[in-house]
Every structure is written in C-alpha cells, then in structure tokens.
Design a protein around this motif. Sequence first.
Motif, PDB file in Angstrom:
ATOM      1  N   PHE A   9      15.749   7.708 -12.769  1.00  0.00           N
ATOM      2  CA  PHE A   9      14.503   6.944 -12.844  1.00  0.00           C
ATOM      3  C   PHE A   9      13.514   7.422 -11.788  1.00  0.00           C
ATOM      4  CE2 PHE A   9      12.385   2.851 -11.359  1.00  0.00           C
ATOM      5  CZ  PHE A   9      11.384   2.883 -12.316  1.00  0.00           C
ATOM      6  N   ILE A  10      13.978   7.531 -10.546  1.00  0.00           N
ATOM      7  CA  ILE A  10      13.098   8.003  -9.472  1.00  0.00           C
ATOM      8  C   ILE A  10      12.662   9.442  -9.743  1.00  0.00           C
ATOM      9  CG2 ILE A  10      12.888   8.432  -7.003  1.00  0.00           C
ATOM     10  CD1 ILE A  10      13.087   5.482  -7.709  1.00  0.00           C
ATOM     11  N   SER A  11      13.594  10.251 -10.199  1.00  0.00           N
ATOM     12  CA  SER A  11      13.266  11.661 -10.486  1.00  0.00           C
ATOM     13  C   SER A  11      12.237  11.769 -11.603  1.00  0.00           C
ATOM     14  CB  SER A  11      14.534  12.428 -10.858  1.00  0.00           C
ATOM     15  OG  SER A  11      15.447  12.455  -9.782  1.00  0.00           O
ATOM     16  N   ASP A  50      11.031  10.976  -2.396  1.00  0.00           N
ATOM     17  CA  ASP A  50      12.399  11.177  -1.909  1.00  0.00           C
ATOM     18  C   ASP A  50      12.792  10.150  -0.850  1.00  0.00           C
ATOM     19  OD1 ASP A  50      12.589  13.405  -3.577  1.00  0.00           O
ATOM     20  OD2 ASP A  50      11.786  14.743  -2.029  1.00  0.00           O
ATOM     21  N   ASP A  51      11.922   9.197  -0.564  1.00  0.00           N
ATOM     22  CA  ASP A  51      12.219   8.132   0.396  1.00  0.00           C
ATOM     23  C   ASP A  51      13.456   7.362  -0.084  1.00  0.00           C
ATOM     24  OD1 ASP A  51      12.219   5.689   1.920  1.00  0.00           O
ATOM     25  OD2 ASP A  51      10.093   5.991   2.361  1.00  0.00           O
ATOM     26  N   GLY A 100       0.787  -1.232   0.000  1.00  0.00           N
ATOM     27  CA  GLY A 100       0.000   0.000   0.000  1.00  0.00           C
ATOM     28  C   GLY A 100       0.815   1.274   0.000  1.00  0.00           C
ATOM     29  N   GLN A 101       2.094   1.178   0.340  1.00  0.00           N
ATOM     30  CA  GLN A 101       2.897   2.396   0.471  1.00  0.00           C
ATOM     31  C   GLN A 101       3.392   2.919  -0.872  1.00  0.00           C
ATOM     32  OE1 GLN A 101       2.906   3.973   3.464  1.00  0.00           O
ATOM     33  NE2 GLN A 101       1.503   2.273   3.839  1.00  0.00           N
ATOM     34  N   PHE A 102       3.703   2.022  -1.806  1.00  0.00           N
ATOM     35  CA  PHE A 102       4.074   2.489  -3.138  1.00  0.00           C
ATOM     36  C   PHE A 102       2.866   3.143  -3.800  1.00  0.00           C
ATOM     37  CE2 PHE A 102       4.957   1.315  -7.766  1.00  0.00           C
ATOM     38  CZ  PHE A 102       5.634   2.487  -8.004  1.00  0.00           C
ATOM     39  N   LEU A 131      13.288   3.872  -1.898  1.00  0.00           N
ATOM     40  CA  LEU A 131      13.016   3.741  -3.328  1.00  0.00           C
ATOM     41  C   LEU A 131      14.318   3.734  -4.124  1.00  0.00           C
ATOM     42  CD1 LEU A 131       9.964   6.153  -3.708  1.00  0.00           C
ATOM     43  CD2 LEU A 131       9.925   3.653  -3.674  1.00  0.00           C
ATOM     44  N   LEU A 132      15.207   4.630  -3.795  1.00  0.00           N
ATOM     45  CA  LEU A 132      16.501   4.666  -4.478  1.00  0.00           C
ATOM     46  C   LEU A 132      17.291   3.395  -4.203  1.00  0.00           C
ATOM     47  CD1 LEU A 132      18.542   6.160  -6.209  1.00  0.00           C
ATOM     48  CD2 LEU A 132      19.371   7.303  -4.136  1.00  0.00           C
ATOM     49  N   ASP A 133      17.227   2.915  -2.959  1.00  0.00           N
ATOM     50  CA  ASP A 133      17.923   1.672  -2.622  1.00  0.00           C
ATOM     51  C   ASP A 133      17.387   0.517  -3.473  1.00  0.00           C
ATOM     52  OD1 ASP A 133      19.658   0.031  -0.709  1.00  0.00           O
ATOM     53  OD2 ASP A 133      17.695  -0.935  -0.477  1.00  0.00           O
ATOM     54  N   GLY A 134      16.079   0.438  -3.615  1.00  0.00           N
ATOM     55  CA  GLY A 134      15.500  -0.616  -4.437  1.00  0.00           C
ATOM     56  C   GLY A 134      15.903  -0.501  -5.889  1.00  0.00           C
TER      57      GLY A 134
END
Length: 442
Positions: free
Chosen positions: A423-425, A234-235, A214-216, A238-241
């Motif tokens: 990608f996250i950005s 900015d969590d 549910g958090q994504f 997410l970048l770690d994943g």
Amino acid sequence: MTAAVLVMAATVPACSSSKSSGASGGAKSFTYWSMWREDEPQAAAIKEALAGYQAATGVTVTVQWHGRAVLDDVAAAVKTGKPVPDLSDGSVNTILGASAEGVAVDDLTSLYQRPVPGENQNLTDIVPDKYTPLMTDANGSLVMVPYEVASESVFFDKGKFPQLSSNPPRTWDAFMTLLDQIKSRGQAPLALDATGGNAAYWVEWMFERELGPGQFKRTAEERPTGPGTDSRWDDARLLDGAQKLEALVKGGYFAPGWNTEDTGTTSTHAKDQQNAWAAGKAALILGGTWVPSETKRTTDVDSFVFPAMPDQGGVPSDNSAGVNFFGFAVPKAGRNSDAAEKFVLYFMAKNQLSKISSEAGNMTPRIDIPAPDVLAKVQTALTNRTVFPDQDALMRDDSKWYTTVFQPAAVSFMTGKLAPQPFISKLKADSATFWAQSAPSK
C-alpha cells in the motif's frame, strides 16, 4: 432546481463596492446560487433568514438551489459569458479550488472588519482567529465567510456505552481495547462503507496522527526522487500506521459486508454500513459530523475524536482536531457584491446563524452558539484544541491527487486487497507518476 424571488426593504447600512449600483449608493437586488438543495435543512435555515431579511431591506434576491455542483455551474456561466451570481457558497475546498475553473472570488478581508447587524462586534470578532488562516488562498486573500463548520468523529450510542462519554479512548491502545470488549459481546465494533471518502478518513487520520498536521500533505506533495535518495514515503511511521489499520481489516472489527458492498455513486447499497450503525447493528462509526443528522439518529448519540498514537520519547502525540468549512463566497464576475455582502453580515448575526444549529443540526463557527447535543464534544474539541485543515488540506490543495491516487488506493487497502507495505509502495510510486505527469512542460 427552483428559483425564489424575495422582496426586501433596506435598513442594513450599505457597503461600498465598485460593482454595486443604485440611487442610494447600494444595489437594490442581487442573485444567490446555493450549494444546497431546496429540501435540505441548511436551505430551510437560509430561506428563513431571507424571509427575515425581507422585512428589513428593500433588496430583491433571486435564489437558485443548485446543489453541490453550484460552483461548476458558476464556472460554466463565467466561461460562456452568461450572468454570474453575486453570492454563492460551498466548502472551503471547492471555493479555493474554484479559481482553477475560472471562478475568481473577492477578497473578503475588509468585510471581516464590518459590524454584524444588531451586535456590538465586527465579523472578525465572531469567527475564531485560528480559523481564518485556513480560509485564505495562496495570495493571502480571505475568500469565504463560514456559516457552518464540520469535522470527523467516532460516533456511538451513549445509552449502550455511557462510559465513553466521560472516558473516551484517548490512545490507539485504549481504542483497540474498547473494540475487543465490544467484539467479545458479539457486536460488530465498526461500520465502514468503503467509499473513496470513507476509506480515506481512516488512512488520513492515522497518517496525520503518526506524522503530525501538515506532514502527510508534505509527503503526498513530494516530487519524484531519484534512485537512492531519501523519500518521505519511506518514513517508518507510515508503515506503522498502515499496520495498525490492517489489524482492524484482518481482525474482524468491521461489520460484515464492508468489503463486498457496492459503494458506487449510483448504488442503493453505498450506505448500508452507515444504516447498520444507525440501526444499532454496529457500535461505532468514523464519519463526518453530518452522519447523525443524515441518519436521523441524534438521540443518545455522542462521539470522540480519533485517538492519538503513543507518545514518542516523552513528546506528546498529536491530538489536534480537523476542521472543514461551508460558507459564502462572492464571485468577482458578479455585479452586486455590495448587496450580497450585506446579507452575509445579516446572516452571521447570532439570532440568524443559530438556526444552522437548532434547525439544521450542524455546528457554526461561533462559539457562543451551542452545537446540537450530538455534536457538543466535537465543538469542544474544535474550540479547545489546535486545529488543522480537514483531510490535511489535501482535498483543498491537491484534489486531483487525492481523488485519483489516494482514494482508490485507500479503498483497496481498507478492504483488504493491499497489505501495508504494498500500500505504501503503491502510494509512493503512483504519486511519483502523478507529479511527473503534472509537471509543466518546458
């Protein structure tokens, strides 16, 4: 598309419905438009049940095998004032999304309290309680009766990797160790046809494991934030994943061709990697539970659930199982819901529904119907673990965001065209634009 008319004799008790008609209080016919093509195994199982129903009822059923766009066809009929089927089916995503296209469906909550023919239990007793909240709409209406459940899993040849059946990798580190062992033997560890859906599987599973169920979804649905304000995008998890996934992309873990094959919807090469796995040219494939039956590789195949992340500060990492549903819905615009609901109850009986497993090679929601051997581990996971809506409910509730923002970015990332931070950005920026453009005008 073909139509078959089946004549049947009534023994199943009639259900009350303001839309039904008939001298005995129940309709003598109903129409059914199916999501399956007539040559598919699920269609064969349903046709077999209809033949059995013919011997038990006096109801005429007109069946049309529309394929996956069936609810689009229902929507078109509603909009043009043409006859609408009394019964249809689809995934929970398409059924819940149908109302947006003008296909309102009945609330089937009361149907769940009715008995299954030939069994000393009601429908609600055979569908696990943890599934029903995942099949309700925003108004709390239970909109479908599932006859098939699906998930994603990592499939492998248990003849070559027997240890994985008893001791699968439960953490990402153990998973990477396994991939390195496979690679050292000269075999490609992973197969991936980088279509929008398949690339998204890797990213959404990783983000779900990093953040929890549910958090994504909450991140994806974040409305634009002003400069200097905190954003869920900015969590650091997410970048770690994304960095963990980049290690697969850059490290040569996917079979050659995954990032160059034509995965277009009309391409004859869009399943080259899946076929390579089926031929034993890649060790593992992350895919839907239909992969074994679709590739006809069901012998000596087993699977394991996507691995968990490392525990954080003594808090166990998430290891829940994603679940999707395929099943019946009753369009409000139909005229004979009474007769349609009787068939639904008939089909959900164990002796009928078991054919989805034994003949169509898929899982049912009933835990007293064993899954095909190739899906036994998936059924165990769905039974024993916490479940969450497949794709973290994003395709269900935010399908346009999922297909126009997330899937294209996931393809670019999983084929090596985007690094983790860009990608996250990109997801953050494109999501903000999407939601800003989707906001209702004042």
